[in-house]
Design a protein around this motif. Sequence first.
Motif, PDB file in Angstrom:
ATOM      1  N   ILE A  54      -5.530 -48.326  49.291  1.00  0.00           N
ATOM      2  CA  ILE A  54      -4.481 -47.333  49.074  1.00  0.00           C
ATOM      3  C   ILE A  54      -4.392 -46.397  50.276  1.00  0.00           C
ATOM      4  O   ILE A  54      -3.296 -46.082  50.761  1.00  0.00           O
ATOM      5  N   ALA A  55      -5.546 -45.976  50.783  1.00  0.00           N
ATOM      6  CA  ALA A  55      -5.569 -45.085  51.947  1.00  0.00           C
ATOM      7  C   ALA A  55      -4.943 -45.757  53.158  1.00  0.00           C
ATOM      8  O   ALA A  55      -4.206 -45.123  53.928  1.00  0.00           O
ATOM      9  N   ARG A  56      -5.212 -47.053  53.338  1.00  0.00           N
ATOM     10  CA  ARG A  56      -4.633 -47.775  54.469  1.00  0.00           C
ATOM     11  C   ARG A  56      -3.112 -47.838  54.348  1.00  0.00           C
ATOM     12  O   ARG A  56      -2.387 -47.648  55.331  1.00  0.00           O
ATOM     13  N   LEU A  57      -2.620 -48.081  53.129  1.00  0.00           N
ATOM     14  CA  LEU A  57      -1.183 -48.155  52.921  1.00  0.00           C
ATOM     15  C   LEU A  57      -0.518 -46.798  53.162  1.00  0.00           C
ATOM     16  O   LEU A  57       0.568 -46.727  53.743  1.00  0.00           O
ATOM     17  N   GLN A  94       1.542 -42.664  43.086  1.00  0.00           N
ATOM     18  CA  GLN A  94       0.595 -41.863  43.853  1.00  0.00           C
ATOM     19  C   GLN A  94       0.857 -41.984  45.352  1.00  0.00           C
ATOM     20  O   GLN A  94       0.877 -40.976  46.089  1.00  0.00           O
ATOM     21  N   ILE A  95       1.081 -43.207  45.811  1.00  0.00           N
ATOM     22  CA  ILE A  95       1.342 -43.430  47.232  1.00  0.00           C
ATOM     23  C   ILE A  95       2.625 -42.723  47.660  1.00  0.00           C
ATOM     24  O   ILE A  95       2.682 -42.090  48.725  1.00  0.00           O
ATOM     25  N   ALA A  96       3.660 -42.803  46.825  1.00  0.00           N
ATOM     26  CA  ALA A  96       4.919 -42.137  47.151  1.00  0.00           C
ATOM     27  C   ALA A  96       4.725 -40.626  47.238  1.00  0.00           C
ATOM     28  O   ALA A  96       5.240 -39.972  48.153  1.00  0.00           O
ATOM     29  N   ALA A  97       3.971 -40.075  46.304  1.00  0.00           N
ATOM     30  CA  ALA A  97       3.736 -38.628  46.303  1.00  0.00           C
ATOM     31  C   ALA A  97       2.989 -38.186  47.554  1.00  0.00           C
ATOM     32  O   ALA A  97       3.263 -37.111  48.115  1.00  0.00           O
ATOM     33  N   GLU A  98       2.048 -39.018  48.023  1.00  0.00           N
ATOM     34  CA  GLU A  98       1.239 -38.644  49.185  1.00  0.00           C
ATOM     35  C   GLU A  98       1.985 -38.839  50.507  1.00  0.00           C
ATOM     36  O   GLU A  98       1.620 -38.231  51.507  1.00  0.00           O
ATOM     37  N   THR A  99       2.993 -39.692  50.500  1.00  0.00           N
ATOM     38  CA  THR A  99       3.681 -40.004  51.762  1.00  0.00           C
ATOM     39  C   THR A  99       5.069 -39.389  51.865  1.00  0.00           C
ATOM     40  O   THR A  99       5.631 -39.318  52.950  1.00  0.00           O
TER      41      THR A  99
END
Length: 338
Positions: A242-245, A270-275
């Motif tokens: 996930i961190a890599r993505l 989660q990924i969308a929120a972080e990026t």
Amino acid sequence: MISRSSRPLLAVLGLGSALLLAACGSNASDAESPGGGTGMVIVTTVAPITSIAANIVGDRAQVVGIVPEGTNSHTFDPPPQVAATMEKADIVFVNGLQLEEPTFQLAEENASNATIVKIGDTVLPESEYIYDFSFPKEDGKPNPHLWTDPTYAIKYAAVIKDTVAAKDPANADYYTTNYEAFVAKATALSDALKKDQTTVPEGGLELLTYHDAYAYFAKTYGWKVIGAVQPSNFEDPQPKEIARLVDQIKAENVPVIFGSEVFPSKVLEQIAAETGARYEDTLRDDDLPGAPGDAEHSWLGLMRYDYVTMIQGLGGTTDALDALDVSDVAPDKADYPQ
């Protein structure tokens, strides 16, 4: 309203009832279809294949789908009642490429009088297999999602046409006419896609998806699949992945992440929120839009929906795709388990 999470269980229960009814009917080989066909029973697996087959055979045969829409076709295990339908089959079409192995095995064991066709294995040479994020080469299973590419859907239709015409030569001209009409519509879809994807900002034809169903499509139309979140075991990715993505999305300024209606994912949220990327969760690879009988409940409607969703999500416009006629070329009387 039935929730997406409860749908697969209900679909399997409904499938069992539908197949039992089909099995209790008259012998297909002795039946006469309304259009003057032989009354063939054609068994299919995933809904896009069911739709393409229905467009080719029209009212000259009975088409029965096996894999419920909205179900993970990679892990679907057909209920015992499917065996009775397989026993009645004259032709069984599976995607192949190891997509639906339990269903194929059931066909081999029970469809003793049927012609069984692995369409994907027929149209795709092993030298052109694609292995990727969700389908690593070390697992030995190539990406099986050919039908999201119109050029392969046309090849699927050709295999179906040739197979049914060989089994029912009296209606060969009818099948050929429907095939040619389907090719024309699939080609128009391809042309509209090519036109509309040019409206996406330069360098923007990049896909980050949850499930990688667009590898062959991307190769044909010049898109780049930069990642797929779902690992080959269909579990959520590990934190380090996930961190890599997240780092990759930030580095490449990916504006939207495409999830799947069939695979809801808190990880993508989660990924969308972080990026800061937008999360679009409605892509579908084998779940046709709407319900059976609806105008866009077809392979054509499915692919138009996905292309519009992807292009608009990436900042393009879809005038050509929006104007496209995606109606079936023949009456779709297939059974689609829900």
